[in-house]
Write a protein that holds these residues in place. Sequence first.
Motif, mmCIF file in Angstrom:
data_model
loop_
_atom_site.group_PDB
_atom_site.id
_atom_site.type_symbol
_atom_site.label_atom_id
_atom_site.label_comp_id
_atom_site.label_asym_id
_atom_site.label_seq_id
_atom_site.Cartn_x
_atom_site.Cartn_y
_atom_site.Cartn_z
ATOM 1 N N ALA A 1 48.312 42.914 27.227
ATOM 2 C CA ALA A 1 49.427 41.976 27.065
ATOM 3 C C ALA A 1 48.998 40.577 27.478
ATOM 4 C CB ALA A 1 50.621 42.430 27.898
ATOM 5 N N ALA A 2 48.033 40.484 28.396
ATOM 6 C CA ALA A 2 47.496 39.188 28.833
ATOM 7 C C ALA A 2 46.062 39.411 29.270
ATOM 8 C CB ALA A 2 48.325 38.611 29.983
ATOM 9 N N ARG A 3 45.274 38.340 29.151
ATOM 10 C CA ARG A 3 43.852 38.425 29.497
ATOM 11 C C ARG A 3 43.426 37.112 30.118
ATOM 12 N NH1 ARG A 3 39.046 39.810 25.143
ATOM 13 N NH2 ARG A 3 37.311 39.481 26.591
ATOM 14 N N SER A 4 42.606 37.183 31.178
ATOM 15 C CA SER A 4 42.125 35.980 31.837
ATOM 16 C C SER A 4 40.781 36.279 32.484
ATOM 17 C CB SER A 4 43.134 35.510 32.887
ATOM 18 O OG SER A 4 42.786 34.236 33.375
ATOM 19 N N ALA A 5 40.065 35.220 32.835
ATOM 20 C CA ALA A 5 38.781 35.358 33.517
ATOM 21 C C ALA A 5 38.753 34.398 34.689
ATOM 22 C CB ALA A 5 37.637 35.058 32.552
ATOM 23 N N THR B 1 38.195 48.301 37.804
ATOM 24 C CA THR B 1 39.247 48.709 38.726
ATOM 25 C C THR B 1 40.572 48.656 37.997
ATOM 26 O OG1 THR B 1 38.002 47.799 40.577
ATOM 27 C CG2 THR B 1 40.340 48.244 40.958
ATOM 28 N N VAL B 2 41.359 49.709 38.107
ATOM 29 C CA VAL B 2 42.685 49.743 37.508
ATOM 30 C C VAL B 2 43.686 50.010 38.625
ATOM 31 C CG1 VAL B 2 42.465 52.182 36.850
ATOM 32 C CG2 VAL B 2 44.158 50.761 35.708
ATOM 33 N N GLU B 3 44.731 49.178 38.665
ATOM 34 C CA GLU B 3 45.760 49.346 39.688
ATOM 35 C C GLU B 3 47.136 49.138 39.081
ATOM 36 O OE1 GLU B 3 45.966 46.005 42.703
ATOM 37 O OE2 GLU B 3 44.044 45.561 41.764
ATOM 38 N N ASP B 4 48.111 49.737 39.714
ATOM 39 C CA ASP B 4 49.494 49.662 39.272
ATOM 40 C C ASP B 4 50.001 48.226 39.374
ATOM 41 O OD1 ASP B 4 51.856 51.400 38.537
ATOM 42 O OD2 ASP B 4 52.672 50.278 40.231
ATOM 43 N N LEU B 5 50.954 47.864 38.540
ATOM 44 C CA LEU B 5 51.517 46.512 38.579
ATOM 45 C C LEU B 5 52.292 46.224 39.854
ATOM 46 C CD1 LEU B 5 52.747 45.757 34.962
ATOM 47 C CD2 LEU B 5 50.837 44.753 36.179
ATOM 48 N N GLY B 6 52.626 47.229 40.643
ATOM 49 C CA GLY B 6 53.282 47.008 41.930
ATOM 50 C C GLY B 6 52.297 46.366 42.891
ATOM 51 N N GLY C 1 35.838 33.580 38.087
ATOM 52 C CA GLY C 1 34.739 33.927 38.974
ATOM 53 C C GLY C 1 33.881 35.087 38.512
ATOM 54 N N GLY C 2 33.620 35.192 37.218
ATOM 55 C CA GLY C 2 32.782 36.268 36.706
ATOM 56 C C GLY C 2 33.499 37.583 36.500
ATOM 57 N N ARG C 3 34.787 37.606 36.732
ATOM 58 C CA ARG C 3 35.594 38.811 36.512
ATOM 59 C C ARG C 3 36.537 38.582 35.333
ATOM 60 N NH1 ARG C 3 35.920 42.366 41.154
ATOM 61 N NH2 ARG C 3 34.746 41.439 42.846
ATOM 62 N N GLU C 4 36.831 39.656 34.653
ATOM 63 C CA GLU C 4 37.809 39.645 33.568
ATOM 64 C C GLU C 4 39.013 40.450 34.029
ATOM 65 O OE1 GLU C 4 37.716 38.507 30.250
ATOM 66 O OE2 GLU C 4 35.694 37.688 30.265
ATOM 67 N N TYR C 5 40.201 39.936 33.726
ATOM 68 C CA TYR C 5 41.455 40.585 34.110
ATOM 69 C C TYR C 5 42.243 40.898 32.845
ATOM 70 C CZ TYR C 5 40.266 38.739 38.690
ATOM 71 O OH TYR C 5 39.611 38.453 39.853
ATOM 72 N N LEU C 6 42.686 42.133 32.719
ATOM 73 C CA LEU C 6 43.462 42.583 31.569
ATOM 74 C C LEU C 6 44.766 43.162 32.088
ATOM 75 C CD1 LEU C 6 40.545 44.539 29.851
ATOM 76 C CD2 LEU C 6 41.215 42.163 29.423
ATOM 77 N N ARG C 7 45.899 42.608 31.634
ATOM 78 C CA ARG C 7 47.199 43.127 32.067
ATOM 79 C C ARG C 7 47.790 43.982 30.961
ATOM 80 N NH1 ARG C 7 52.374 42.369 31.446
ATOM 81 N NH2 ARG C 7 52.242 40.359 30.417
#
Length: 130
Positions: A61-65, A92-97, A67-73
Amino acid sequence: MFALIVLGAMALAVAGCGAPVRDWLADTYELRDRNGDVATYYSPDPVGITVANIVDEMEPAARSADGGREYLRYDDDIVTVGAAPGGGSTITVEDLGGRYSSGGYAYLGPGFTPGSPAAGNTSGGSGDAK
């Protein structure tokens, strides 16, 4: 003819639904650690290839980078992909909470601030109604 078009559209919709990203990651990558709702996996591929594989399978639904990491929501999870010591990637996968609900990802911008619209949302609202 109309029935064929409807059936084709239904098949595409079902094919795109797939399992949640958490299930796909568990089936695809090597589990390295689990702590409550947080799971960490290993990929032998570099960050860019690992992220491309994940996104090809399930569009976030959203994507950002940062410091060398990629974040996928995703609807229920945040996936973080970074370089693993010695090569490959750590996923790493974690709950939205937790950190997400308290604004832990707000610095990543739209789609990562609690209540913010997902990337591509054109509703114009902030989602922060009071």
